[in-house]
Design a protein around this motif. Sequence first.
Motif, PDB file in Angstrom:
ATOM      1  N   ASP A   1       0.514  -1.172   0.211  1.00  0.00           N
ATOM      2  CA  ASP A   1       0.296  -0.349   0.400  1.00  0.00           C
ATOM      3  C   ASP A   1       1.435   1.141  -0.299  1.00  0.00           C
ATOM      4  OD1 ASP A   1      -2.407  -1.175   0.402  1.00  0.00           O
ATOM      5  OD2 ASP A   1      -2.397  -1.965   1.981  1.00  0.00           O
ATOM      6  N   ASN A   2       2.081   0.872   0.878  1.00  0.00           N
ATOM      7  CA  ASN A   2       3.043   2.225   0.741  1.00  0.00           C
ATOM      8  C   ASN A   2       3.388   2.555  -0.945  1.00  0.00           C
ATOM      9  OD1 ASN A   2       4.376   3.666   2.720  1.00  0.00           O
ATOM     10  ND2 ASN A   2       4.022   1.559   3.944  1.00  0.00           N
ATOM     11  N   ILE A   3       3.533   1.939  -1.637  1.00  0.00           N
ATOM     12  CA  ILE A   3       3.856   1.791  -2.843  1.00  0.00           C
ATOM     13  C   ILE A   3       2.616   2.132  -3.767  1.00  0.00           C
ATOM     14  CG2 ILE A   3       5.312   0.732  -5.097  1.00  0.00           C
ATOM     15  CD1 ILE A   3       6.457  -1.361  -3.038  1.00  0.00           C
ATOM     16  N   ALA A   4       1.574   1.997  -3.579  1.00  0.00           N
ATOM     17  CA  ALA A   4       1.259   1.955  -4.402  1.00  0.00           C
ATOM     18  C   ALA A   4       0.081   3.627  -4.343  1.00  0.00           C
ATOM     19  CB  ALA A   4      -0.527   0.634  -3.924  1.00  0.00           C
ATOM     20  N   GLN A   5       0.502   4.082  -2.978  1.00  0.00           N
ATOM     21  CA  GLN A   5      -0.361   5.438  -2.793  1.00  0.00           C
ATOM     22  C   GLN A   5      -0.552   6.308  -4.099  1.00  0.00           C
ATOM     23  OE1 GLN A   5      -2.590   5.529  -0.369  1.00  0.00           O
ATOM     24  NE2 GLN A   5      -3.372   7.949  -0.509  1.00  0.00           N
TER      25      GLN A   5
ATOM     26  N   ALA B   1      -6.015  -5.166 -10.901  1.00  0.00           N
ATOM     27  CA  ALA B   1      -4.872  -6.349 -11.110  1.00  0.00           C
ATOM     28  C   ALA B   1      -3.686  -5.861 -11.533  1.00  0.00           C
ATOM     29  CB  ALA B   1      -5.893  -6.513 -12.477  1.00  0.00           C
ATOM     30  N   LEU B   2      -3.751  -4.736 -12.188  1.00  0.00           N
ATOM     31  CA  LEU B   2      -2.871  -3.667 -12.838  1.00  0.00           C
ATOM     32  C   LEU B   2      -2.364  -3.046 -11.498  1.00  0.00           C
ATOM     33  CD1 LEU B   2      -1.148  -2.500 -15.158  1.00  0.00           C
ATOM     34  CD2 LEU B   2      -3.469  -0.435 -15.208  1.00  0.00           C
ATOM     35  N   LEU B   3      -2.983  -2.799 -11.052  1.00  0.00           N
ATOM     36  CA  LEU B   3      -2.312  -1.809  -9.903  1.00  0.00           C
ATOM     37  C   LEU B   3      -1.354  -2.845  -9.079  1.00  0.00           C
ATOM     38  CD1 LEU B   3      -2.004   0.155  -7.748  1.00  0.00           C
ATOM     39  CD2 LEU B   3      -3.724  -0.697  -6.085  1.00  0.00           C
ATOM     40  N   ARG B   4      -1.616  -4.124  -8.700  1.00  0.00           N
ATOM     41  CA  ARG B   4      -0.882  -5.202  -8.331  1.00  0.00           C
ATOM     42  C   ARG B   4       0.790  -5.784  -9.312  1.00  0.00           C
ATOM     43  NH1 ARG B   4       0.663 -10.837  -9.140  1.00  0.00           N
ATOM     44  NH2 ARG B   4       1.103 -11.491  -7.105  1.00  0.00           N
ATOM     45  N   ASP B   5       0.633  -6.241 -10.519  1.00  0.00           N
ATOM     46  CA  ASP B   5       1.280  -6.031 -11.798  1.00  0.00           C
ATOM     47  C   ASP B   5       2.449  -4.976 -11.582  1.00  0.00           C
ATOM     48  OD1 ASP B   5       0.706  -8.579 -11.925  1.00  0.00           O
ATOM     49  OD2 ASP B   5      -0.438  -7.274 -14.329  1.00  0.00           O
ATOM     50  N   ILE B   6       2.236  -3.415 -11.447  1.00  0.00           N
ATOM     51  CA  ILE B   6       2.656  -2.224 -11.240  1.00  0.00           C
ATOM     52  C   ILE B   6       3.818  -2.307  -9.644  1.00  0.00           C
ATOM     53  CG2 ILE B   6       3.019   0.706 -10.818  1.00  0.00           C
ATOM     54  CD1 ILE B   6       0.037   0.319 -12.566  1.00  0.00           C
ATOM     55  N   VAL B   7       2.661  -2.707  -8.883  1.00  0.00           N
ATOM     56  CA  VAL B   7       3.803  -2.253  -7.976  1.00  0.00           C
ATOM     57  C   VAL B   7       5.069  -3.878  -7.360  1.00  0.00           C
ATOM     58  CG1 VAL B   7       3.667  -3.545  -4.699  1.00  0.00           C
ATOM     59  CG2 VAL B   7       1.670  -1.930  -6.339  1.00  0.00           C
ATOM     60  N   MET B   8       4.368  -4.642  -7.791  1.00  0.00           N
ATOM     61  CA  MET B   8       5.039  -5.561  -7.447  1.00  0.00           C
ATOM     62  C   MET B   8       6.313  -6.194  -8.487  1.00  0.00           C
ATOM     63  SD  MET B   8       4.214  -7.647  -5.993  1.00  0.00           S
ATOM     64  CE  MET B   8       2.200  -8.551  -4.835  1.00  0.00           C
ATOM     65  N   LEU B   9       6.092  -5.376  -9.582  1.00  0.00           N
ATOM     66  CA  LEU B   9       6.980  -5.040 -10.617  1.00  0.00           C
ATOM     67  C   LEU B   9       8.131  -3.733 -10.054  1.00  0.00           C
ATOM     68  CD1 LEU B   9       9.035  -5.055 -13.213  1.00  0.00           C
ATOM     69  CD2 LEU B   9       6.840  -3.279 -14.449  1.00  0.00           C
TER      70      LEU B   9
ATOM     71  N   GLY C   1      11.034   2.741   0.282  1.00  0.00           N
ATOM     72  CA  GLY C   1      11.393   4.106  -0.443  1.00  0.00           C
ATOM     73  C   GLY C   1      11.007   4.999  -1.629  1.00  0.00           C
ATOM     74  N   LEU C   2      12.554   3.471  -2.473  1.00  0.00           N
ATOM     75  CA  LEU C   2      12.453   3.589  -3.527  1.00  0.00           C
ATOM     76  C   LEU C   2      11.467   3.008  -5.044  1.00  0.00           C
ATOM     77  CD1 LEU C   2      16.683   3.068  -4.416  1.00  0.00           C
ATOM     78  CD2 LEU C   2      15.405   5.051  -5.299  1.00  0.00           C
ATOM     79  N   ALA C   3      10.706   2.292  -4.808  1.00  0.00           N
ATOM     80  CA  ALA C   3       9.927   1.721  -5.339  1.00  0.00           C
ATOM     81  C   ALA C   3       8.993   2.768  -5.214  1.00  0.00           C
ATOM     82  CB  ALA C   3       9.325   0.416  -4.523  1.00  0.00           C
ATOM     83  N   ARG C   4       8.410   3.161  -4.047  1.00  0.00           N
ATOM     84  CA  ARG C   4       7.404   4.158  -4.640  1.00  0.00           C
ATOM     85  C   ARG C   4       8.006   5.496  -4.832  1.00  0.00           C
ATOM     86  NH1 ARG C   4       5.570   6.692   1.795  1.00  0.00           N
ATOM     87  NH2 ARG C   4       7.446   7.104   1.370  1.00  0.00           N
ATOM     88  N   ALA C   5       9.064   5.566  -5.022  1.00  0.00           N
ATOM     89  CA  ALA C   5       9.592   6.799  -5.579  1.00  0.00           C
ATOM     90  C   ALA C   5       9.087   6.712  -7.716  1.00  0.00           C
ATOM     91  CB  ALA C   5      10.861   7.490  -5.127  1.00  0.00           C
ATOM     92  N   ILE C   6       9.852   6.129  -7.298  1.00  0.00           N
ATOM     93  CA  ILE C   6       9.969   4.898  -9.224  1.00  0.00           C
ATOM     94  C   ILE C   6       8.099   4.250  -9.440  1.00  0.00           C
ATOM     95  CG2 ILE C   6      11.964   5.360  -9.102  1.00  0.00           C
ATOM     96  CD1 ILE C   6      11.740   1.807  -9.306  1.00  0.00           C
ATOM     97  N   VAL C   7       7.704   4.362  -8.606  1.00  0.00           N
ATOM     98  CA  VAL C   7       5.861   4.356  -9.201  1.00  0.00           C
ATOM     99  C   VAL C   7       4.837   4.545  -9.791  1.00  0.00           C
ATOM    100  CG1 VAL C   7       4.694   5.058  -7.862  1.00  0.00           C
ATOM    101  CG2 VAL C   7       4.855   2.743  -8.312  1.00  0.00           C
TER     102      VAL C   7
END
Length: 311
Positions: A135-139, A150-158, A186-192
């Motif tokens: 949820d932090n990365i998805a925010q 499904a798309l949100l899950r793929d984005i976050v997992m990638l 934090g980096l994953a969220r920054a580039i999401v």
Amino acid sequence: MSTTGTTVTTIETKTTGTMTTPLKEVAQDLPLPTIGEPVIEVHNLSKRYGRNIVHQHLNLEIRRGEIVTLVGGSGSGKTTLVRQILGLEKPTSGTIKMFGENISTIDPEHARLMRTRTGMLFQQGALFSSLTVFDNIAQPVRELGKVPTALLRDIVMLKLEMVGLPCKHASKMPAALSGGMIKRVGLARAIVLEPELLFLDEPTAGLDPRSSDEVVELISMLHRALGLTVVLVTHDLDAMVALSTRVAVLAERRVLVAAPVEEAASVDHPFIREYFLGMRGRRALQALPPDRRAKLPPAALAPAAVGYKPW
């Protein structure tokens, strides 16, 4: 697919959203991003808080594809400068342009859209303690509007895999993560949102040497793979030398020099001598490749184990 300036990088994914090839393998053979047009232009900037003047007639230009490190002593205004570039604070005078737009004159909706072209890693990660890693990365994606589950899950997992974290960590809470893992999340969220411009505030602070080296390598890989422009604030001399295209030295309320680190270290100024030519500075500079090390001033080549003073 991420398209930034003249650099186009494709990372193949399965239907699950995971990478078919690890980022390290994707990035290792890629050239550095091509240096392009200015994406940040700071002109004649002044900033004061009451009688306290932080910046005075400060000028700085950052071009697409660069990694520019802001260095300076405590109170030199590194974080204040970043906050003004991001539009979180207004300059007292002067102008700041991002992607060619004067950020002080654009309308709020345009400013919101411009912020989606940037990402920010805060010093301590700044994760929401009540949200899972997922949820932090998805925010930031959710803030843009409704995205299919499904798309949100793929984005976050990638993005998790891109920063070197197995997808099993997605359900964890921040309190269960190590310092290095918090930086990666934090980096994953920054580039999401696949930004063009990435701001990093002390990305190696508080990490042990091994974790610090891993984060530096990760930043370098993301820079190549995504064609990012990076603004880095750090006191970590090793990270500065390893990553920087140029170093912008803040002192006397302005940018003294913005140049490759071997050129910046050659400037005859008390702060620069103290910062770059002390024991720790020399040790970091002597890790440069031979062709760049040859451009250092003689004082920088003194034995790094000796408490040598170049003045």
